[in-house]
Design a protein around this motif. Structure first.
Motif: not given
Length: 81
Positions: A57-81
Motif C-alpha cells: 500500500a505504501l509503495s502504491l501511494l508513493g508511486l502515485g505521488f511520483v507519477t503526479f510529480a513527474l506529470g507536473r514537472m513535464l507540464d501535463l494536464d492532470l485536471t479532472m474533466p
C-alpha cells in the motif's frame, strides 16, 4: 509350575499397560506442544502478510505521488474533466 503362570501373566499385563499409558501420555503431551507451535507459526504468517500488505500500500501511494510529480514537472494536464 502352575502357580507361576498368574504371576508371570499379571506382571506382563502390568508392563504392557504401563508402557501403553506412558506412550499415550507422551503422545498427548507432544500433540499439545505441536498445537502451540502451530499457533505461533500462524501468528508469524499473519504478521508477515500484514507487513507485506502495508509495504504494498505504501509503495502504491508513493508511486502515485511520483507519477503526479513527474506529470507536473513535464507540464501535463492532470485536471479532472
Amino acid at each position: 509350575m502352575m502357580e507361576w503362570i498368574p504371576v508371570v501373566l499379571v506382571t506382563f499385563k502390568l508392563l504392557v499397560l504401563g508402557a501403553g499409558m506412558f506412550f499415550a501420555i507422551k503422545w498427548h503431551y507432544d500433540q499439545g506442544k505441536k498445537e502451540k507451535e502451530k499457533k505461533k507459526e500462524v501468528r508469524a504468517v499473519l504478521r508477515a502478510s500484514g507487513n507485506a500488505a502495508v509495504v504494498f500500500a505504501l509503495s502504491l501511494l508513493g508511486l502515485g505521488f511520483v507519477t503526479f510529480a513527474l506529470g507536473r514537472m513535464l507540464d501535463l494536464d492532470l485536471t479532472m474533466p
